[in-house]
Design an enzyme around this catalytic site. Structure first.
Site, short mmCIF file in Angstrom:
data_model
loop_
_atom_site.label_atom_id
_atom_site.label_comp_id
_atom_site.label_asym_id
_atom_site.label_seq_id
_atom_site.Cartn_x
_atom_site.Cartn_y
_atom_site.Cartn_z
CD GLU A 119 -3.03 -1.01 2.19
OE1 GLU A 119 -3.94 -1.82 2.14
OE2 GLU A 119 -3.03 -0.06 3.01
CB CYS A 165 0.69 7.22 10.61
SG CYS A 165 1.44 8.65 9.95
N1 SAH Z 1 8.76 1.64 10.27
C1 SAH Z 1 9.05 3.01 10.27
C2 SAH Z 1 8.30 3.79 9.23
C3 SAH Z 1 6.87 3.44 8.99
S1 SAH Z 1 5.72 3.78 10.26
C4 SAH Z 1 8.81 3.61 11.64
O1 SAH Z 1 8.22 2.96 12.48
O2 SAH Z 1 9.25 4.73 11.84
C5 SAH Z 1 5.43 5.52 10.06
C6 SAH Z 1 4.98 6.22 11.34
O3 SAH Z 1 3.64 5.87 11.69
C7 SAH Z 1 5.83 5.87 12.52
O4 SAH Z 1 6.20 7.00 13.25
C8 SAH Z 1 4.91 4.98 13.29
O5 SAH Z 1 5.27 4.91 14.62
C9 SAH Z 1 3.58 5.63 13.07
N2 SAH Z 1 2.44 4.78 13.41
C10 SAH Z 1 2.37 3.44 13.44
N3 SAH Z 1 1.14 3.01 13.82
C11 SAH Z 1 0.41 4.12 14.04
C12 SAH Z 1 -0.95 4.35 14.41
N4 SAH Z 1 -1.78 3.34 14.64
N5 SAH Z 1 -1.37 5.61 14.53
C13 SAH Z 1 -0.54 6.65 14.27
N6 SAH Z 1 0.74 6.50 13.89
C14 SAH Z 1 1.22 5.25 13.78
#
Ligand code: SAH
Ligand code: SF4
Length: 352
Positions: free
Chosen positions: A85, A335
């Site tokens: 995605e 996110c």
């Molecule tokens: N794996 C990497 C990049 C992808 S996640 C990382 O973790 O940084 C991108 C962002 O979305 C990260 O900051 C992650 O913590 C956040 N994220 C993950 N799950 C989320 C959720 N349910 N709600 C809001 N942000 C979330």
């Protein structure tokens, strides 16, 4: 598009060298979505290229658009049938940003993240990573969306620093003037905190933005939320970031998903402030407070007012911070919402 594959295909087909430039310009500058659209190429050459060096490594399965039209989420199919995605966002009137994935799933397993729940299926190739950007440029042209797509964030599915080589190659392609021509300052890579790669990234890509998904500044709590903290605890992480800051002129962004009753208390703000102060001067550190997007996990979102109150504590202590707006929640494109929603939907289709 894999340009070196195109180059060898052209050789094999006995085409002159200038054809490579024609293909490159048509695909990267004019967003041609198929060889058939590249009318300057003779028809047999188009057919030959299609066979030897397919233009795209991903195929559109579906695009969903949020009700406000500012978030578009695509499900792209890979050669082996797996789905990845990617999201196209319009944070302001003329700016488009894409959020791209680097893995199908993720092995890190953060407890609040939909991608983490599904585990890791496989890594993407550099071509599969950059074809997401190519796909959106083609989509914008097709849909008549105005403005330029010149911001890329690696915040989709997967952990970029777990796939450092493909990541590096994809970054070089994005920054290449002869291909995507996207400025390093318009690209951000987000990591859950793989310390050795943070330093390496500072050396290799000093102009590309780095975001660190911190979520807690206390080791016990962070290990619970982001299990990789066990391997790289906060002390190791802060040393890596200090090193990173000494290697680059850029600031570092700390991402902090606000989870009600877990990491949003006053003492959590205190630990976060202390962590930031230890890292370096305030102008080099920016905290992004992220409103938690609902996923299939037991966590609850901090409400907007409490998030603002938390932010005020940081600001009062001299820590720069913002509360991040979330686009695309209604299409599970925000996110941390990527893929599980899809898997769940496919399952419910299958049951019908
Ligand atoms: N794996 C990497 C990049 C992808 S996640 C990382 O973790 O940084 C991108 C962002 O979305 C990260 O900051 C992650 O913590 C956040 N994220 C993950 N799950 C989320 C959720 N349910 N709600 C809001 N942000 C979330
Ligand atoms: Fe992986 Fe990032 Fe999700 Fe954590 S937040 S599971 S590192 S994609």
């Amino acid at each position: 598009m894999n340009l070196s594959l195109v180059e060898s295909a052209l050789k094999e087909l006995g085409a002159p060298r200038f054809r490579l430039d024609q293909v490159r310009r048509a695909v990267f500058t004019e967003a041609a979505a198929s060889y058939d659209e590249i009318k300057v190429l003779p028809e047999d050459l188009r057919r030959g290229l299609q066979k030897l060096a397919p233009l795209m490594s991903v195929k559109e399965r579906r695009v969903e658009v949020s009700s406000d039209g500012r978030a578009h989420k695509a499900l792209l199919e890979l050669f082996d049938g797996k789905i990845v995605e990617t999201v196209l966002l319009r944070p302001s009137a003329s700016r488009w940003t894409t959020c791209i994935s680097c893995q199908v799933g993720c092995a890190i397993g953060c407890t609040f993240c939909a991608t983490g729940l599904m585990g890791l299926a496989r890594n993407l190739t550099p071509e599969e990573i950059t074809d997401q950007v190519l796909f959106w440029r083609q989509y914008m042209k097709r849909e008549g969306l105005e403005g330029r797509l010149d911001n890329v964030v690696y915040m989709g599915m997967g952990e970029p620093f777990a796939v450092y080589e493909p990541l590096a190659e994809s970054l070089r392609a994005l920054m290449d003037q002869k291909r995507f021509g996207i400025g390093a300052r318009h690209i951000s890579v987000s990591t859950s905190g793989l310390a050795p790669q943070i330093e390496r990234f500072g050396k290799d890509f000093p102009q590309v933005n780095l975001a660190l998904s911190l979520h807690a500044a206390d080791d016990a709590l962070r290990t619970k939320l982001v299990p990789v903290n066990k391997a790289y605890p906060l002390k190791v992480l802060s040393n890596a970031i200090k090193k990173y800051l000494s290697l680059t002129p850029r600031k570092v962004f700390l991402e902090y998903v606000m989870l009600r009753g877990e990491n949003d208390r006053d003492e959590d703000a205190d630990s976060l402030i202390a962590f930031c102060k230890e890292l370096g001067p305030r102008e080099l550190i920016h905290v992004n407070l992220i409103v938690y997007n609902e996923t299939d996990t037991p966590h609850k979102a901090t409400n907007e007012d409490s998030a603002r109150a938390f932010q005020q504590l940081l600001i009062k202590a001299g820590v720069h911070s913002t509360v991040r707006q979330n686009l695309g929640r209604d299409i599970q494109g925000a996110c941390g919402q990527l893929i599980v929603a899809e898997t769940a939907r496919e399952k419910s289709h299958a049951r019908k």
